[in-house]
Design a protein around this motif. Structure first.
Motif, PDB file in Angstrom:
ATOM      1  N   ASP A   1      38.427  50.694  37.118  1.00 24.66           N
ATOM      2  CA  ASP A   1      39.149  50.908  38.371  1.00 24.66           C
ATOM      3  C   ASP A   1      39.315  52.404  38.602  1.00 24.66           C
ATOM      4  OD1 ASP A   1      40.532  50.521  40.658  1.00 24.66           O
ATOM      5  OD2 ASP A   1      42.310  49.696  39.717  1.00 24.66           O
ATOM      6  N   PRO A   2      38.242  53.083  39.020  1.00 26.82           N
ATOM      7  CA  PRO A   2      38.317  54.529  39.129  1.00 26.82           C
ATOM      8  C   PRO A   2      39.174  55.059  40.277  1.00 26.82           C
ATOM      9  CG  PRO A   2      36.199  53.738  39.875  1.00 26.82           C
ATOM     10  CD  PRO A   2      36.935  52.555  39.327  1.00 26.82           C
ATOM     11  N   ALA A   3      39.663  54.198  41.139  1.00 23.82           N
ATOM     12  CA  ALA A   3      40.474  54.671  42.258  1.00 23.82           C
ATOM     13  C   ALA A   3      41.671  53.747  42.450  1.00 23.82           C
ATOM     14  CB  ALA A   3      39.636  54.703  43.530  1.00 23.82           C
ATOM     15  N   ALA A   4      42.761  54.314  42.948  1.00 22.80           N
ATOM     16  CA  ALA A   4      43.956  53.528  43.245  1.00 22.80           C
ATOM     17  C   ALA A   4      43.654  52.577  44.393  1.00 22.80           C
ATOM     18  CB  ALA A   4      45.094  54.463  43.587  1.00 22.80           C
ATOM     19  N   PRO A   5      44.360  51.488  44.551  1.00 20.16           N
ATOM     20  CA  PRO A   5      45.425  51.023  43.673  1.00 20.16           C
ATOM     21  C   PRO A   5      44.848  50.305  42.453  1.00 20.16           C
ATOM     22  CG  PRO A   5      45.143  49.466  45.443  1.00 20.16           C
ATOM     23  CD  PRO A   5      44.173  50.598  45.696  1.00 20.16           C
ATOM     24  N   PRO A   6      45.602  50.270  41.355  1.00 28.74           N
ATOM     25  CA  PRO A   6      45.109  49.611  40.151  1.00 28.74           C
ATOM     26  C   PRO A   6      44.969  48.099  40.344  1.00 28.74           C
ATOM     27  CG  PRO A   6      47.386  50.275  39.862  1.00 28.74           C
ATOM     28  CD  PRO A   6      46.925  50.852  41.170  1.00 28.74           C
ATOM     29  N   ASN A   7      43.991  47.541  39.689  1.00 30.93           N
ATOM     30  CA  ASN A   7      43.778  46.096  39.682  1.00 30.93           C
ATOM     31  C   ASN A   7      43.778  45.628  38.231  1.00 30.93           C
ATOM     32  OD1 ASN A   7      43.247  45.712  42.541  1.00 30.93           O
ATOM     33  ND2 ASN A   7      41.364  46.839  42.172  1.00 30.93           N
ATOM     34  N   ALA A   8      44.423  44.510  37.993  1.00 33.87           N
ATOM     35  CA  ALA A   8      44.442  43.973  36.631  1.00 33.87           C
ATOM     36  C   ALA A   8      43.041  43.505  36.242  1.00 33.87           C
ATOM     37  CB  ALA A   8      45.415  42.806  36.546  1.00 33.87           C
ATOM     38  N   GLU A   9      42.750  43.615  34.955  1.00 31.59           N
ATOM     39  CA  GLU A   9      41.464  43.141  34.453  1.00 31.59           C
ATOM     40  C   GLU A   9      41.400  41.622  34.534  1.00 31.59           C
ATOM     41  OE1 GLU A   9      40.682  46.507  31.050  1.00 31.59           O
ATOM     42  OE2 GLU A   9      41.683  44.660  30.473  1.00 31.59           O
ATOM     43  N   PRO A  10      40.177  41.072  34.648  1.00 25.82           N
ATOM     44  CA  PRO A  10      40.039  39.614  34.601  1.00 25.82           C
ATOM     45  C   PRO A  10      40.550  39.076  33.263  1.00 25.82           C
ATOM     46  CG  PRO A  10      38.038  40.607  35.434  1.00 25.82           C
ATOM     47  CD  PRO A  10      38.906  41.729  34.932  1.00 25.82           C
ATOM     48  N   VAL A  11      41.005  37.843  33.273  1.00 24.54           N
ATOM     49  CA  VAL A  11      41.510  37.191  32.067  1.00 24.54           C
ATOM     50  C   VAL A  11      40.393  36.310  31.515  1.00 24.54           C
ATOM     51  CG1 VAL A  11      43.262  35.644  31.128  1.00 24.54           C
ATOM     52  CG2 VAL A  11      43.865  37.270  32.938  1.00 24.54           C
ATOM     53  N   LEU A  12      39.932  36.630  30.307  1.00 22.19           N
ATOM     54  CA  LEU A  12      38.800  35.919  29.725  1.00 22.19           C
ATOM     55  C   LEU A  12      39.028  34.425  29.598  1.00 22.19           C
ATOM     56  CD1 LEU A  12      37.623  38.438  26.996  1.00 22.19           C
ATOM     57  CD2 LEU A  12      36.517  37.898  29.168  1.00 22.19           C
ATOM     58  N   SER A  13      40.248  34.013  29.240  1.00 22.14           N
ATOM     59  CA  SER A  13      40.516  32.583  29.063  1.00 22.14           C
ATOM     60  C   SER A  13      40.447  31.821  30.385  1.00 22.14           C
ATOM     61  CB  SER A  13      41.864  32.356  28.388  1.00 22.14           C
ATOM     62  OG  SER A  13      42.900  32.862  29.191  1.00 22.14           O
ATOM     63  N   ARG A  14      40.605  32.513  31.495  1.00 27.49           N
ATOM     64  CA  ARG A  14      40.451  31.859  32.803  1.00 27.49           C
ATOM     65  C   ARG A  14      38.974  31.778  33.191  1.00 27.49           C
ATOM     66  NH1 ARG A  14      45.103  35.122  35.618  1.00 27.49           N
ATOM     67  NH2 ARG A  14      46.872  34.148  34.614  1.00 27.49           N
ATOM     68  N   LEU A  15      38.222  32.837  32.871  1.00 29.30           N
ATOM     69  CA  LEU A  15      36.792  32.824  33.171  1.00 29.30           C
ATOM     70  C   LEU A  15      36.045  31.835  32.294  1.00 29.30           C
ATOM     71  CD1 LEU A  15      36.049  36.651  33.526  1.00 29.30           C
ATOM     72  CD2 LEU A  15      36.125  34.952  35.362  1.00 29.30           C
ATOM     73  N   TYR A  16      36.455  31.736  31.028  1.00 28.89           N
ATOM     74  CA  TYR A  16      35.776  30.896  30.036  1.00 28.89           C
ATOM     75  C   TYR A  16      36.845  30.060  29.329  1.00 28.89           C
ATOM     76  CZ  TYR A  16      32.855  34.876  31.107  1.00 28.89           C
ATOM     77  OH  TYR A  16      32.186  35.871  31.784  1.00 28.89           O
ATOM     78  N   PRO A  17      37.177  28.881  29.873  1.00 29.21           N
ATOM     79  CA  PRO A  17      38.273  28.080  29.323  1.00 29.21           C
ATOM     80  C   PRO A  17      38.090  27.658  27.868  1.00 29.21           C
ATOM     81  CG  PRO A  17      37.612  27.268  31.482  1.00 29.21           C
ATOM     82  CD  PRO A  17      36.613  28.298  31.083  1.00 29.21           C
ATOM     83  N   THR A  18      36.830  27.523  27.429  1.00 28.98           N
ATOM     84  CA  THR A  18      36.584  27.152  26.034  1.00 28.98           C
ATOM     85  C   THR A  18      35.461  28.039  25.489  1.00 28.98           C
ATOM     86  OG1 THR A  18      34.862  25.520  26.524  1.00 28.98           O
ATOM     87  CG2 THR A  18      37.159  24.728  26.510  1.00 28.98           C
ATOM     88  N   HIS A  19      35.378  28.113  24.182  1.00 31.14           N
ATOM     89  CA  HIS A  19      34.296  28.871  23.553  1.00 31.14           C
ATOM     90  C   HIS A  19      32.953  28.218  23.880  1.00 31.14           C
ATOM     91  CE1 HIS A  19      32.298  31.568  20.821  1.00 31.14           C
ATOM     92  NE2 HIS A  19      31.755  30.539  20.187  1.00 31.14           N
ATOM     93  N   ALA A  20      32.914  26.893  23.901  1.00 35.80           N
ATOM     94  CA  ALA A  20      31.678  26.178  24.233  1.00 35.80           C
ATOM     95  C   ALA A  20      31.217  26.511  25.650  1.00 35.80           C
ATOM     96  CB  ALA A  20      31.881  24.670  24.074  1.00 35.80           C
ATOM     97  N   ASP A  21      32.154  26.649  26.575  1.00 32.15           N
ATOM     98  CA  ASP A  21      31.833  27.016  27.957  1.00 32.15           C
ATOM     99  C   ASP A  21      31.215  28.420  27.995  1.00 32.15           C
ATOM    100  OD1 ASP A  21      32.049  26.838  30.946  1.00 32.15           O
ATOM    101  OD2 ASP A  21      33.511  28.448  30.610  1.00 32.15           O
ATOM    102  N   TYR A  22      31.850  29.354  27.298  1.00 34.47           N
ATOM    103  CA  TYR A  22      31.332  30.719  27.247  1.00 34.47           C
ATOM    104  C   TYR A  22      29.933  30.730  26.638  1.00 34.47           C
ATOM    105  CZ  TYR A  22      30.666  35.490  25.604  1.00 34.47           C
ATOM    106  OH  TYR A  22      30.133  36.734  25.337  1.00 34.47           O
ATOM    107  N   LEU A  23      29.757  30.069  25.511  1.00 34.33           N
ATOM    108  CA  LEU A  23      28.471  30.054  24.823  1.00 34.33           C
ATOM    109  C   LEU A  23      27.392  29.405  25.691  1.00 34.33           C
ATOM    110  CD1 LEU A  23      26.885  30.737  22.300  1.00 34.33           C
ATOM    111  CD2 LEU A  23      27.689  28.594  21.292  1.00 34.33           C
TER     112      LEU A  23
END
Length: 148
Positions: free
Chosen positions: A91-113
């Motif tokens: 986020d090189p410029a204001a306003p700040p944005n929170a980083e994505p949450v990995l557990s929301r993007l990939y609910p399970t390890h199997a999903d991520y894999l």
């Protein structure tokens, strides 16, 4: 890089030209990750776990270091780059944005894999990744704790 060098060598020896990909659109971002869309989508971009950027403040350490860009792991804004100032690649410029949450993007390890496997195979099929490099990427994903 390995696939690009192999294709370049083959082409220089009279073979087919290397495969190409769609243009990168740095002005349009994926709303769930903040990453630019388009371009060659290797697994690190298709199934991201960190911000990847071509921008890097080398702090006077030379132009060459800037060629590699920067990355910022998505770790609940817990690392020094997450101050959301000019040195933060996510986020090189204001306003700040929170980083994505990995557990929301990939609910399970199997999903991520599963997503990494599919992205790696798509990259191999497109000629942008060698099979042995895809295996390395999938193994790293399997051994990670990402998901859930």
């Amino acid at each position: 890089m390995n696939a690009a060098l192999r294709h370049l060598t083959d082409w220089a020896q009279g073979g087919a030209p290397p495969p190409s990909g769609p243009a990168l659109d740095v002005d349009v971002r994926d709303p769930s990750t903040g990453l630019a869309i388009g371009g060659i989508r290797l697994p690190d971009v298709t199934v991201p776990t960190r911000t990847l950027t071509g921008l890097r403040d080398t702090g006077g350490s030379g132009v060459f270091c800037g060629l590699y860009g920067a990355r910022d792991p998505w770790n609940d804004d817990a690392d020094p780059w997450d101050r959301h100032d000019a040195g933060d690649p996510s986020d090189p410029a204001a306003p700040p944005n929170a980083e994505p949450v990995l557990s929301r993007l990939y609910p399970t390890h199997a999903d991520y894999l599963s997503k990494v496997r599919a992205a790696a195979q798509a990259s191999v099929n497109a000629g942008h990744l060698l099979p042995e490099d895809a295996t390395t990427i999938v193994t790293a994903a399997r051994n990670s704790g990402i998901g859930g």
